[in-house]
Design a protein around this motif. Structure first.
Motif, PDB file in Angstrom:
ATOM      1  N   ALA A  99      36.232 -67.589  75.463  1.00  0.00           N
ATOM      2  CA  ALA A  99      35.496 -66.337  74.914  1.00  0.00           C
ATOM      3  C   ALA A  99      33.705 -67.186  75.556  1.00  0.00           C
ATOM      4  CB  ALA A  99      35.529 -67.227  73.540  1.00  0.00           C
ATOM      5  N   GLU A 100      33.643 -68.811  75.520  1.00  0.00           N
ATOM      6  CA  GLU A 100      32.089 -68.799  75.478  1.00  0.00           C
ATOM      7  C   GLU A 100      31.759 -69.886  77.034  1.00  0.00           C
ATOM      8  OE1 GLU A 100      33.391 -70.388  72.896  1.00  0.00           O
ATOM      9  OE2 GLU A 100      32.650 -68.773  71.172  1.00  0.00           O
ATOM     10  N   GLY A 101      32.656 -69.941  78.158  1.00  0.00           N
ATOM     11  CA  GLY A 101      32.852 -70.192  79.379  1.00  0.00           C
ATOM     12  C   GLY A 101      33.000 -71.210  79.243  1.00  0.00           C
ATOM     13  N   PHE A 102      32.921 -72.516  78.370  1.00  0.00           N
ATOM     14  CA  PHE A 102      32.822 -73.932  78.623  1.00  0.00           C
ATOM     15  C   PHE A 102      33.396 -74.030  79.921  1.00  0.00           C
ATOM     16  CE2 PHE A 102      31.374 -74.185  74.287  1.00  0.00           C
ATOM     17  CZ  PHE A 102      29.681 -74.322  74.532  1.00  0.00           C
ATOM     18  N   SER A 103      32.985 -75.621  80.759  1.00  0.00           N
ATOM     19  CA  SER A 103      33.216 -75.854  81.940  1.00  0.00           C
ATOM     20  C   SER A 103      34.783 -76.401  81.353  1.00  0.00           C
ATOM     21  CB  SER A 103      32.242 -75.997  82.228  1.00  0.00           C
ATOM     22  OG  SER A 103      31.304 -75.611  82.889  1.00  0.00           O
ATOM     23  N   ARG A 104      35.523 -76.229  82.804  1.00  0.00           N
ATOM     24  CA  ARG A 104      36.799 -77.383  82.256  1.00  0.00           C
ATOM     25  C   ARG A 104      36.614 -78.914  82.921  1.00  0.00           C
ATOM     26  NH1 ARG A 104      40.147 -76.097  79.123  1.00  0.00           N
ATOM     27  NH2 ARG A 104      42.330 -75.980  80.396  1.00  0.00           N
ATOM     28  N   ALA A 105      35.959 -79.011  84.325  1.00  0.00           N
ATOM     29  CA  ALA A 105      35.756 -79.910  84.204  1.00  0.00           C
ATOM     30  C   ALA A 105      33.930 -80.004  84.758  1.00  0.00           C
ATOM     31  CB  ALA A 105      36.090 -80.788  85.295  1.00  0.00           C
ATOM     32  N   VAL A 106      32.908 -81.475  84.938  1.00  0.00           N
ATOM     33  CA  VAL A 106      30.991 -80.960  85.659  1.00  0.00           C
ATOM     34  C   VAL A 106      31.840 -82.963  86.190  1.00  0.00           C
ATOM     35  CG1 VAL A 106      29.426 -81.642  84.865  1.00  0.00           C
ATOM     36  CG2 VAL A 106      30.408 -80.372  83.464  1.00  0.00           C
ATOM     37  N   TYR A 107      31.371 -82.211  87.410  1.00  0.00           N
ATOM     38  CA  TYR A 107      31.230 -83.941  88.790  1.00  0.00           C
ATOM     39  C   TYR A 107      29.375 -83.617  88.578  1.00  0.00           C
ATOM     40  CZ  TYR A 107      30.944 -85.388  92.969  1.00  0.00           C
ATOM     41  OH  TYR A 107      30.315 -86.156  94.136  1.00  0.00           O
ATOM     42  N   VAL A 108      29.962 -85.103  88.239  1.00  0.00           N
ATOM     43  CA  VAL A 108      27.979 -85.312  88.859  1.00  0.00           C
ATOM     44  C   VAL A 108      28.103 -86.957  89.737  1.00  0.00           C
ATOM     45  CG1 VAL A 108      26.216 -86.913  87.382  1.00  0.00           C
ATOM     46  CG2 VAL A 108      27.663 -85.580  85.990  1.00  0.00           C
TER      47      VAL A 108
ATOM     48  N   PHE B  92      30.873 -73.545  65.577  1.00  0.00           N
ATOM     49  CA  PHE B  92      29.534 -74.728  66.486  1.00  0.00           C
ATOM     50  C   PHE B  92      30.113 -74.408  67.782  1.00  0.00           C
ATOM     51  CE2 PHE B  92      29.346 -78.288  69.614  1.00  0.00           C
ATOM     52  CZ  PHE B  92      27.802 -78.631  68.892  1.00  0.00           C
ATOM     53  N   ARG B  93      31.067 -73.995  68.609  1.00  0.00           N
ATOM     54  CA  ARG B  93      31.422 -73.290  70.184  1.00  0.00           C
ATOM     55  C   ARG B  93      30.506 -72.189  70.267  1.00  0.00           C
ATOM     56  NH1 ARG B  93      35.358 -74.803  73.425  1.00  0.00           N
ATOM     57  NH2 ARG B  93      35.533 -72.761  74.190  1.00  0.00           N
ATOM     58  N   SER B  94      29.939 -71.230  69.730  1.00  0.00           N
ATOM     59  CA  SER B  94      29.449 -69.819  69.522  1.00  0.00           C
ATOM     60  C   SER B  94      28.021 -70.637  69.564  1.00  0.00           C
ATOM     61  CB  SER B  94      29.693 -68.972  68.593  1.00  0.00           C
ATOM     62  OG  SER B  94      31.315 -68.366  68.872  1.00  0.00           O
ATOM     63  N   ALA B  95      27.519 -71.082  68.498  1.00  0.00           N
ATOM     64  CA  ALA B  95      26.028 -72.030  68.363  1.00  0.00           C
ATOM     65  C   ALA B  95      25.784 -72.653  70.014  1.00  0.00           C
ATOM     66  CB  ALA B  95      25.928 -72.732  67.202  1.00  0.00           C
ATOM     67  N   LEU B  96      26.431 -73.418  70.795  1.00  0.00           N
ATOM     68  CA  LEU B  96      26.317 -74.242  70.793  1.00  0.00           C
ATOM     69  C   LEU B  96      26.053 -73.387  72.940  1.00  0.00           C
ATOM     70  CD1 LEU B  96      26.018 -76.616  72.388  1.00  0.00           C
ATOM     71  CD2 LEU B  96      28.068 -77.369  73.240  1.00  0.00           C
ATOM     72  N   ALA B  97      26.749 -71.865  72.671  1.00  0.00           N
ATOM     73  CA  ALA B  97      27.366 -71.426  73.900  1.00  0.00           C
ATOM     74  C   ALA B  97      25.837 -70.840  73.265  1.00  0.00           C
ATOM     75  CB  ALA B  97      27.710 -70.577  73.453  1.00  0.00           C
ATOM     76  N   GLN B  98      24.938 -70.939  72.605  1.00  0.00           N
ATOM     77  CA  GLN B  98      23.658 -69.710  72.704  1.00  0.00           C
ATOM     78  C   GLN B  98      22.242 -71.094  73.695  1.00  0.00           C
ATOM     79  OE1 GLN B  98      22.838 -66.535  71.963  1.00  0.00           O
ATOM     80  NE2 GLN B  98      25.087 -66.750  72.032  1.00  0.00           N
ATOM     81  N   ARG B  99      22.648 -71.856  73.883  1.00  0.00           N
ATOM     82  CA  ARG B  99      21.872 -72.973  73.988  1.00  0.00           C
ATOM     83  C   ARG B  99      22.236 -73.210  75.381  1.00  0.00           C
ATOM     84  NH1 ARG B  99      19.438 -75.711  69.966  1.00  0.00           N
ATOM     85  NH2 ARG B  99      19.219 -74.634  67.851  1.00  0.00           N
ATOM     86  N   THR B 100      22.770 -73.039  75.977  1.00  0.00           N
ATOM     87  CA  THR B 100      23.638 -73.823  77.359  1.00  0.00           C
ATOM     88  C   THR B 100      23.350 -72.033  78.384  1.00  0.00           C
ATOM     89  OG1 THR B 100      25.729 -73.643  76.740  1.00  0.00           O
ATOM     90  CG2 THR B 100      24.784 -75.403  76.749  1.00  0.00           C
ATOM     91  N   ARG B 101      23.050 -72.842  79.706  1.00  0.00           N
ATOM     92  CA  ARG B 101      23.420 -71.408  80.443  1.00  0.00           C
ATOM     93  C   ARG B 101      24.753 -71.156  81.120  1.00  0.00           C
ATOM     94  NH1 ARG B 101      18.205 -70.480  83.552  1.00  0.00           N
ATOM     95  NH2 ARG B 101      16.652 -72.002  83.295  1.00  0.00           N
ATOM     96  N   ALA B 102      24.535 -69.870  81.266  1.00  0.00           N
ATOM     97  CA  ALA B 102      26.314 -69.705  81.556  1.00  0.00           C
ATOM     98  C   ALA B 102      26.527 -70.601  82.920  1.00  0.00           C
ATOM     99  CB  ALA B 102      25.930 -68.221  81.920  1.00  0.00           C
ATOM    100  N   GLU B 103      26.195 -70.834  84.055  1.00  0.00           N
ATOM    101  CA  GLU B 103      26.501 -71.235  84.460  1.00  0.00           C
ATOM    102  C   GLU B 103      26.481 -72.883  84.731  1.00  0.00           C
ATOM    103  OE1 GLU B 103      22.024 -70.522  85.846  1.00  0.00           O
ATOM    104  OE2 GLU B 103      23.461 -69.751  84.680  1.00  0.00           O
ATOM    105  N   ARG B 104      26.047 -73.395  83.560  1.00  0.00           N
ATOM    106  CA  ARG B 104      25.924 -75.356  83.182  1.00  0.00           C
ATOM    107  C   ARG B 104      26.472 -75.336  82.136  1.00  0.00           C
ATOM    108  NH1 ARG B 104      22.586 -77.869  86.896  1.00  0.00           N
ATOM    109  NH2 ARG B 104      20.842 -75.922  87.886  1.00  0.00           N
ATOM    110  N   CYS B 105      27.376 -74.975  81.573  1.00  0.00           N
ATOM    111  CA  CYS B 105      28.039 -75.330  80.681  1.00  0.00           C
ATOM    112  C   CYS B 105      28.400 -76.144  80.515  1.00  0.00           C
ATOM    113  CB  CYS B 105      29.288 -74.018  80.270  1.00  0.00           C
ATOM    114  SG  CYS B 105      28.509 -72.449  79.791  1.00  0.00           S
ATOM    115  N   PRO B 106      28.605 -77.171  79.562  1.00  0.00           N
ATOM    116  CA  PRO B 106      29.429 -79.045  79.816  1.00  0.00           C
ATOM    117  C   PRO B 106      30.638 -78.560  79.253  1.00  0.00           C
ATOM    118  CG  PRO B 106      27.938 -78.036  77.588  1.00  0.00           C
ATOM    119  CD  PRO B 106      28.366 -77.525  77.864  1.00  0.00           C
ATOM    120  N   ALA B 107      31.769 -79.520  79.628  1.00  0.00           N
ATOM    121  CA  ALA B 107      33.245 -79.006  79.586  1.00  0.00           C
ATOM    122  C   ALA B 107      32.721 -79.794  78.104  1.00  0.00           C
ATOM    123  CB  ALA B 107      33.566 -81.147  80.091  1.00  0.00           C
ATOM    124  N   PHE B 108      33.952 -79.479  77.068  1.00  0.00           N
ATOM    125  CA  PHE B 108      34.475 -80.048  75.812  1.00  0.00           C
ATOM    126  C   PHE B 108      35.704 -80.228  75.031  1.00  0.00           C
ATOM    127  CE2 PHE B 108      34.503 -78.393  71.699  1.00  0.00           C
ATOM    128  CZ  PHE B 108      32.928 -77.878  71.153  1.00  0.00           C
TER     129      PHE B 108
END
Length: 431
Positions: free
Chosen positions: A65-74, A141-157
């Protein structure tokens, strides 16, 4: 080996979001009233550095629902590891004891301060760990955090259920983010924003390069005795890699009861007497021993062993396990941070574990990695059946000569109704 195939409800899509890329960015998912000033919400500036490890970030997005990333490569950026942040005021007292919303607002405010002082921001979050009192708090919390992050820059969670060091707190978190400004050595940021433990740094900023992950080390005795023995054993392994306390990035303590935090911290202060404590997180577990401690350290190139991207290590005299290595050394400035993986709700523990490993293999494949290149695993389980299934199944998936460093923790719940296990992983790409 035949395995049951777990089919995801929605296809997972690999989306590459590089700093300064030419693709059009979508609008951040915040209301006009809630939108932060443009400067703080802007994308990271494109890096001018080039070469095989030029700074790069990629997001493997999920379809939740909030689109959090399954993984983030850095790759090639300094990483920021924070302590466990609690929704407390300057005196260490929980704000809004009866209000989940009030605590979440305070928590995000404090997280913003910690990120800013470390040279990072919400757009540069890599992975978020939330520690909650139950599924309802988690969803808010997930909903509130989603309001602080860009749709294309969501962290893994990842989330897990645990009592917290401050009893009235409903939620706490720690995060991994990346920073822009280079650092030459581990830098501890020590303003103690909202921290009841003044000796613990808010964040450690780590140069790009290698990372050493040490598995959870359990010990017997009183809380103080176990903490002393566990910490000294971990420091001994650091010494095997020519590292010291100045290289420690983050400590995670799994303990019981939570009321023993002060006792454990007193011991850690003595162990780190010549240096402020690095960021620390506390999670209450259910176990036959009072605690175990796991540790993350920076690994400078001078401590590398050979040319392999990842080296698995067990101290002399320790019989290797097919389920985990005592340490895993990442010897490249590239890491894949995978968020909490869950099986289908309300199926048995064995099926959940099998489904999670099927998901994991798919994510690793899409990200250019595989099970042989896992560096760190954390398994949270909430019942004996699932714990036993995990022990039985891991050798069927891992190469017995290179299982990841790991901690397996029995907790009251994994904060997702109907689930009894959640895993998060850190991997490196295949050569």
């Amino acid at each position: 080996m035949l395995r049951r195939i777990f089919v995801l409800a929605s296809a997972t899509l690999l989306i590459v979001c590089l700093s300064g890329c030419g693709t059009r960015e979508t609008e951040p998912r915040v209301s006009q009233q809630a939108r932060a000033p443009a400067k703080s919400r802007s994308s990271p500036a494109p890096s001018q550095r080039s070469g095989p490890f030029a700074p790069e970030v990629r997001y493997l997005l999920s379809a939740d629902a909030e689109g959090f990333s399954r993984a983030v490569y850095v790759q090639g950026y300094p990483l920021v590891f924070t302590r466990q942040i609690l929704p407390v005021d300057e005196q260490g007292k929980v704000v809004s004891p009866e209000s989940t919303t009030g605590q979440i607002d305070k928590l995000l405010e404090l997280l913003g301060q910690v990120l800013t002082q470390a040279g990072s921001n919400f757009d540069q979050l890599v992975r978020v760990h939330a520690y909650v009192d139950g599924p309802g708090t988690l969803q808010q919390f997930r909903s509130a955090l989603a309001q602080r992050t860009r749709a294309e820059r969501c962290p893994a969670f990842t989330a897990v259920q645990s009592r917290l060091p401050t009893p009235e707190a409903k939620i706490a978190l720690d995060v991994i983010a990346y920073a822009q400004e280079p650092v030459a050595a581990v830098s501890l940021q020590g303003a103690q924003v909202g921290s009841p433990w003044l000796a613990c740094a808010d964040a450690a900023i780590v140069p790009p390069g290698g990372t050493l992950y040490l598995s959870g080390y359990p010990e017997k005795g009183s809380s103080a005795e176990a903490a002393e023995k566990s910490a000294q054993a971990l420091l001994g392994m650091l010494g095997d890699w020519k590292l010291g306390i100045e290289h420690v990035v983050q400590i995670k303590v799994f303990l019981q009861p939570m009321e023993s935090v002060e006792e454990v911290e007193t011991v850690l202060k003595k162990v780190f007497a010549s240096r402020p404590l690095p960021p620390i997180t506390y999670v209450e577990w259910i176990a036959s021993v009072p605690l175990e401690i796991e540790l993350i350290a920076h690994l400078p190139a001078g401590s590398f062993r050979g040319q392999e991207p990842i080296v698995f290590y067990n101290p002399e005299g320790v019989k290797p396990s097919p389920n985990f290595s005592r340490a895993a050394a990442v010897q490249i400035p590239q890491q894949l941070f995978i968020g909490g993986l869950l099986g289908q709700a309300s199926v048995d523990g064995t099926t959940q574990v099998e489904q999670i490993f099927d998901q994991l293999e798919q994510i690793l494949k899409e990200a250019g990695s595989d099970l042989r290149h896992l560096a760190k695993a954390t398994y949270y389980v909430s019942d004996k059946e699932t714990s036993s299934a995990l022990d039985k199944l891991r050798p069927q998936y891992f190469d017995p000569t290179r299982p990841p460093a790991a901690s397996k923790v029995t907790v009251p719940g994994v904060a997702h109704a109907g689930s009894s296990v959640v895993m998060d992983m850190i991997a490196v790409p295949k050569p």
